[in-house]
Scaffold this active site. Structure first.
Site, PDB file in Angstrom:
ATOM      1  N   GLU A 122      92.006  87.317  28.996  1.00 55.66           N
ATOM      2  CA  GLU A 122      91.724  87.609  30.398  1.00 55.66           C
ATOM      3  C   GLU A 122      91.491  89.094  30.654  1.00 55.66           C
ATOM      4  O   GLU A 122      90.663  89.472  31.478  1.00 55.66           O
ATOM      5  CB  GLU A 122      92.860  87.102  31.284  1.00 55.66           C
ATOM      6  CG  GLU A 122      92.945  85.578  31.400  1.00 55.66           C
ATOM      7  CD  GLU A 122      93.514  84.887  30.160  1.00 55.66           C
ATOM      8  OE1 GLU A 122      94.091  85.588  29.295  1.00 55.66           O
ATOM      9  OE2 GLU A 122      93.382  83.663  30.050  1.00 55.66           O
ATOM     10  N   HIS A 181     100.066  77.147  35.960  1.00 59.77           N
ATOM     11  CA  HIS A 181      98.687  76.951  36.414  1.00 59.77           C
ATOM     12  C   HIS A 181      98.562  76.948  37.935  1.00 59.77           C
ATOM     13  O   HIS A 181      97.470  77.120  38.450  1.00 59.77           O
ATOM     14  CB  HIS A 181      98.135  75.616  35.897  1.00 59.77           C
ATOM     15  CG  HIS A 181      97.828  75.587  34.437  1.00 59.77           C
ATOM     16  ND1 HIS A 181      98.782  75.780  33.472  1.00 59.77           N
ATOM     17  CD2 HIS A 181      96.666  75.389  33.765  1.00 59.77           C
ATOM     18  CE1 HIS A 181      98.209  75.681  32.272  1.00 59.77           C
ATOM     19  NE2 HIS A 181      96.931  75.456  32.423  1.00 59.77           N
TER      20      HIS A 181
HETATM   21  C1  TPP Z   1      96.674  82.966  28.856  1.00 63.75           C
HETATM   22  C2  TPP Z   1      96.014  81.655  29.021  1.00 63.75           C
HETATM   23  N1  TPP Z   1      94.701  81.601  29.302  1.00 63.75           N
HETATM   24  C3  TPP Z   1      94.084  80.421  29.471  1.00 63.75           C
HETATM   25  C4  TPP Z   1      94.764  79.233  29.361  1.00 63.75           C
HETATM   26  C5  TPP Z   1      94.064  77.875  29.560  1.00 63.75           C
HETATM   27  N2  TPP Z   1      93.987  77.161  28.266  1.00 63.75           N
HETATM   28  C6  TPP Z   1      94.895  76.237  27.910  1.00 63.75           C
HETATM   29  S1  TPP Z   1      94.673  75.700  26.342  1.00 63.75           S
HETATM   30  C7  TPP Z   1      93.325  76.696  26.107  1.00 63.75           C
HETATM   31  C8  TPP Z   1      92.643  76.719  24.774  1.00 63.75           C
HETATM   32  C9  TPP Z   1      93.585  77.128  23.667  1.00 63.75           C
HETATM   33  O1  TPP Z   1      92.912  77.190  22.438  1.00 63.75           O
HETATM   34  P1  TPP Z   1      93.670  77.460  21.085  1.00 63.75           P
HETATM   35  O2  TPP Z   1      94.560  78.645  21.212  1.00 63.75           O
HETATM   36  O3  TPP Z   1      92.659  77.489  20.009  1.00 63.75           O
HETATM   37  O4  TPP Z   1      94.650  76.215  20.887  1.00 63.75           O
HETATM   38  P2  TPP Z   1      94.278  74.696  20.711  1.00 63.75           P
HETATM   39  O5  TPP Z   1      94.233  74.079  22.064  1.00 63.75           O
HETATM   40  O6  TPP Z   1      92.970  74.626  20.002  1.00 63.75           O
HETATM   41  O7  TPP Z   1      95.384  74.129  19.895  1.00 63.75           O
HETATM   42  C10 TPP Z   1      93.054  77.416  27.278  1.00 63.75           C
HETATM   43  C11 TPP Z   1      91.933  78.339  27.443  1.00 63.75           C
HETATM   44  C12 TPP Z   1      96.139  79.330  29.083  1.00 63.75           C
HETATM   45  N3  TPP Z   1      96.916  78.243  28.969  1.00 63.75           N
HETATM   46  N4  TPP Z   1      96.737  80.533  28.902  1.00 63.75           N
END
Ligand code: TPP
Ligand code: TPP
Ligand code: MG
Ligand code: MG
Lengths: 326, 361, 326, 361
Positions: A60, A129
């Site tokens: 972010e 959220h």
């Molecule tokens: C700081 C933050 N930004 C955005 C989100 C929204 N969000 C939840 S899961 C996700 C993707 C996460 O990807 P990754 O770290 O690769 O984990 P995966 O879901 O693939 O296991 C996002 C953008 C969040 N939870 N926290």
């Protein structure tokens, strides 16, 4: 004129503004091919290309920080935070950089950028959220803060935000994305900042709210009308600029007021509304101004969020109390 | 330019690229990266910076100037890197210890002084001076540089952006996020990390365990270079290579410039509390100005007489800037409100009207 | 009993607490060999060793984030942010992690940690060093926020903060480090949270403040006493917990009040004070509560900061206005 | 354990360490990292996870469970790494997609379900279960892991900490700050980066330009390893090596586990919008469960009959957990206030008393 929900109104505004002004570009997480996790940008990458609708890495601070640089280069970035709660990761960039760059550079680098961020309860999100963080940003001078409560305003305020030469944090109520629907003109229009909207007029109690809480306030007012309590409902629309005059005027009529918001009570923006009213309309006040807010606790698990958030029942009760009925 | 090709260890970015030795003699087989005329011009800027630091220090002690952070010891690092840019199209995104890079881009000593004397308008770069304001929130400028490079290229401009940050600032999350984004977008940006040994009192060994900051670049998919930051020619050459990569659309470069802060962190700091005097002496022997001076003399581009003349000229330049800044109209309370918003909220406008009055909000 | 300035009181408290409780460890930028940029930790590394007084890399989020892990391991970290303004870099760790970890883990991982952070004006710092960000943290439930205004309280509240099982943001006024001096007992004591201090009693107007603004309020009150205006001065000491009763009581006596703080006005904690008073003591109020605050602008360059911050003159004027004199 | 020594490219961390091929056959010259009894136990946990995912999905569709993120496809990655720890002294600091690592440490399916059904107490790990709560604020857990490892060692405990985070989360500044600090403090922490190809819809190619996340370790002064995340043996072996380094006081390791999310991001996601079906098929062919099953069968540790029995046992385990969670007392509004503070402010206590009433603040 079409009836749109808030997410449709926002999507259409983004499309129209991008068509109007080639300097606008969108950046955020999952906004491209996926069209945004709430589909706010659905179809925009197809239409405007990958250079203008940009999927960003999951970070972010650099979404906001790159927007500062994009703006300095002469563009008009519209950044999306996937949720306002993750604005905290970018807090130093928002309050320390975005809000101060014009001032720091003494006018050389204005920041005509918009940060869109959904937030707010009653859609059963995981932790972090739904939090209503608006007061923290309001206490960060240099920034403007818009909080539309209707599809009409979402469109008009977003167009205004994009065209405004100052940076705007644009908070979108998750609950309204699908569930708030109203008439939105096809023709271009903007809603000026700093002009509250009198959702309903009334003589007994003024209920002041913004974003999705306006719906709760309006419903409470409607129900109490049947019981003979006449409520005005004022939607602030933007917290910065704040429509001080509208606050003073409505309280001058009612002498009584209740503020409703989704953020925790202590140091929430409701406190500012109360402080402003007592400064501007002290002699009109016939009773303490009531607050109906979330509690001073972290946003809870979704299964109990309806107890945490201001409910119609709680708002009605506060109105009755302020009206001297309970 | 026709440097010897980099050695394998140089390529591995753990041994600094060095060209001009501490004695001012070029490494065998190396051509000078700058002509003697250019080197003389760069030397002039280095010396101006040193001259300014000394003058500013004494002004600060007299109470005529606020706290400031001298460049002393890092002149080759800042001037060598800035020299690789084209000020008419390239951009500098500074931290706060890069005075000569800002001057090279067209900012003026007078404005710098004006700001340090307490007038915010001194922090306004004139139109055409491609510099962002100095940054106090460490590393926050690094994402800006990436966005700026991206935005310029988006608009079809063949511009590159250099951003400066310290070994201390490099620990901030912003640097990581920015470098990663730059890799993804192949942004025309040069991350110029000045490792001057300290973040205030914190030695670089407590800042990181890496053998070289330059190794971080591989983690973002672009090259990293380690350079002797007290060597004008090496810094220029390495930065020039990065500029060429950027112009060719090949994306970012990370440069670790290994140098040393010869003075205090700023005028409020007492480095005797934490600097090892022996280490300090060893770096004083590597003074970047001494090196270039020796080379210029060996080339016949400088001699006693011309250096005395040059110093007098620089003293005059600084003195004139001080005089002009001191003659500038005093700061007004109303400036608190100027340029905060393009369209101030009513409430802010009302505060503005009342500023300076006891009855003000 | 010795007369100490605030930085001495803080240093002594840190030393005493570390001697008392081996679980305490300090971490921050330049706190070791250099003893902190304001010497708040001078000599502590020599005394307690490099393992308990730890110089950290320049990264606020991990200073706070590592503290969360240290606390989870059973230690009691006391982290220093070099300036509260750079707490914004750690905002997500403070409001999202520190404040919520006990709740998130349902009591398994309490967060008995302290984040010390200097802030506040009138010491001619560069940009971003002086900003009073307290309201943003107050609106982050789960956290406590202490803001001492005297050396006595700095010591007593810091000892309390360190011993409190909840996380505490402990804000130290830069101006007070050298310039606020008062008597500090040698014996161990704590100042309980949530108990405001009546700095001076009075009958006409209550002046409410915290941190260095208390000094300004007290001086204004002293000067007005000569003119026959009797002011009470209430030092809140902690914003969370807030001493609601003390606010109600003092306003019940005076009927009039002025709040003074160094943060920008809009959504500053002054708004909460006003909201609370009008909720708790509405019927006592004889005039609108006044606010004397910084402006709604970014903290300005040092050369004009005295115009930005609440001054004795501005506080006196507000008191007179609230008292009905102007 | 007696793996072949790593190849040079493996050491450079750009080619994944692989042991067990997609067909379940060990690479030539490799000994299995786990005995067949251990491998069977690990397989059981992998299969339990898959079984749970399927059941939970259908509960979610019936409205009996909230949104959740399945592990499907990543079972070898999570189980293989967790298996290298000693649950009695080592710690797991999860993101949110590491169910079997939490179970391995002693957390229970019943509590996981309880939480996903809306009772916060399900998120409380019992004393002795060395796990931090799942993390929603991506990457924010990574600094916690470093502090935890530091704190445990500070107290003389011979414990190490593994923290999980995704390819998406890796872009956050917190990861950089944490890895850098870990290097400086030689913290006994393993950074286990699960690169499952996506952050919601964002493919890893848009997340970073690096050839391998494992290359980032050099920038912090510790080793990085790249491992085939669908290979139970390779993941175990590489993590085991990291645990041994940590125990020996040699500090942190970064492991990139290259795997693939075979299912949606979570139950609210529609991956058909962005996943290339061909790519998905190619990864389905690399299913980590299939591989271990084949190896176990080739070793005679598993056959049709024992697998049917095992599956029935796991179905029963999941069903019992569902029943227990559904029988748990319903969440009460007052739980909003429980465990917010150890010593709640009066104002919060007053709100607590009124919660659920219309007259509440
Ligand atoms: C700081 C933050 N930004 C955005 C989100 C929204 N969000 C939840 S899961 C996700 C993707 C996460 O990807 P990754 O770290 O690769 O984990 P995966 O879901 O693939 O296991 C996002 C953008 C969040 N939870 N926290
Ligand atoms: C985000 C942030 N944290 C802390 C500080 C306080 N501070 C000012 S300068 C400095 C040291 C900077 O070190 P480095 O980046 O190496 O630059 P140098 O001063 O050596 O040029 C610190 C800690 C700050 N300005 N910003
Ligand atoms: Mg440095
Ligand atoms: Mg992923």
């Amino acid at each position: 004129m079409a009836v749109l929900n808030m997410v449709e109104a926002i999507r259409q505004t983004l499309a129209d503004e991008m068509a109007r002004d080639g300097r606008i570009l969108l950046l955020g997480q999952d906004i491209g091919r996926n069209g945004g996790v709430f589909r706010a940008t659905d179809g925009l990458q197809e239409r405007f290309g990958e250079d203008r609708v940009v999927d960003m890495p999951l970070a972010e601070a650099v979404i906001v920080g790159a927007s500062v640089g994009l703006a300095a280069s002469g563009l008009r970035p519209v950044a999306e935070l996937q949720f306002l709660g993750f604005g905290s990761q970018a807090f130093h960039q928002i309050e320390g950089q975005v809000a101060r760059m014009r001032f720091r550079s003494q006018g050389r680098y204005g920041m005509p950028l918009v940060i869109r961020a959904p937030f707010g309860g009653n859609v059963r999100t995981p932790e972090l959220h739904s939090d209503a963080h608006e007061a923290k940003y309001v206490n960060s001078p240099g920034l403007k803060v818009a909080m539309p409560a209707s599809a009409y305003d979402a469109r008009g305020l977003l167009a205004e935000a994009i065209r405004d030469p100052d940076p705007v944090l644009f908070c979108e109520p998750l609950r309204g994305y699908r569930r708030i629907k109203d008439e939105v003109p096809d023709a271009d229009y903007t809603v000026p900042f700093g002009q509250a909207r009198l959702v309903r007029d009334g003589t007994d109690v003024a209920v002041i709210a913004w974003s999705a809480a306006v719906t709760v306030a309006a419903e409470a007012a409607a129900q109490l009308a049947a019981d003979g309590i006449s409520c005005a409902v004022l939607d602030l629309r933007t917290l910065v600029p704040l429509d001080v005059r509208a606050l003073a005027e409505v309280v001058a009529r009612t002498g009584r007021a209740v503020v409703v918001h989704e953020a925790p009570m202590t140091a929430g923006f409701g406190a500012e509304v109360i402080a402003t009213i007592q400064e501007e309309a002290f002699w009109s006040l016939e009773a303490p101004i009531g607050r109906v807010t979330a509690y001073d606790t972290p946003y809870p698990i979704a299964s109990v969020e309806e107890h945490y958030l201001p409910s119609i029942e709680r708002v009605k009760h506060a109105i009755r109390r302020v009206a001297g009925e309970v | 330019m026709g440097p010897a090709t980099a050695t394998a260890r140089e390529q591995a970015a753990v041994v600094p690229v060095t060209r001009l030795g501490p004695d001012g003699v070029l490494a065998p087989g190396c051509d000078p990266a700058l002509s003697s005329a250019e080197a003389l011009a760069a030397f002039r800027l280095m010396l101006l910076t040193r001259t300014y630091d000394e003058r500013a220090f004494s002004l600060q002690r007299q109470g005529r100037l606020g706290t400031f952070s001298p460049v002393t010891g890092q002149e080759a690092s800042v001037v060598g890197s800035a020299w690789a840019l084209d000020p008419t199209r390239d951009w500098v995104v500074p931290q706060y210890r890069e005075l000569p890079a800002m001057l090279r881009q067209g900012h003026t000593l007078e404005k710098v002084l004006l700001y340090q004397m307490g007038n915010p308008v001194g922090n306004r770069m004139e139109e055409g001076v491609n510099v962002l304001p100095i940054q106090i929130s460490l590393a926050a400028q690094v994402p800006h540089a990436v966005g700026l490079a991206w935005g310029l290229r988006h608009q079809g401009l063949d511009a590159c952006v250099i951003t400066y940050f310290g070994d201390g600032a490099s620990s901030e999350g912003d640097v990581h996020e920015a470098m990663n984004l730059a890799g993804v977008r192949r942004a025309s940006v040069i991350f110029f990390l000045q490792n001057n040994g300290f973040a205030i009192s914190t030695p670089v060994a407590k800042q990181t365990a890496t053998e070289s900051f330059a190794l971080r670049a591989a983690g973002y998919g672009f090259p990293g270079e380690l350079v002797d930051g007290n060597d004008l020619f090496a810094v220029y050459e390495v930065t020039r290579r990065a500029v060429e990569r950027a112009r060719a659309g090949e994306g970012p470069t990370l440069i670790e410039s290994r140098t040393y802060r010869l003075g205090p962190h700023n005028t409020a700091d007492d480095p005797t509390r934490y600097v090892d005097p022996e280490e300090l002496r060893s770096w004083q022997a590597l003074d970047p100005i001494v090196r270039v001076r020796a080379w210029l003399r060996s080339e016949g581009a400088l001699d006693d007489a011309s250096e005395v003349e040059l110093q007098a000229e620089l003293d005059g330049e600084v003195a004139r800037a001080v005089a002009a800044a001191e003659a500038f109209p005093k700061v007004r309370p109303g400036q608190i409100f100027e340029h905060v918003y393009a369209r101030p909220p009513d409430r802010v406008a009302a505060q503005w009207e009342s500023v300076g009055e006891a009855g003000s909000a």
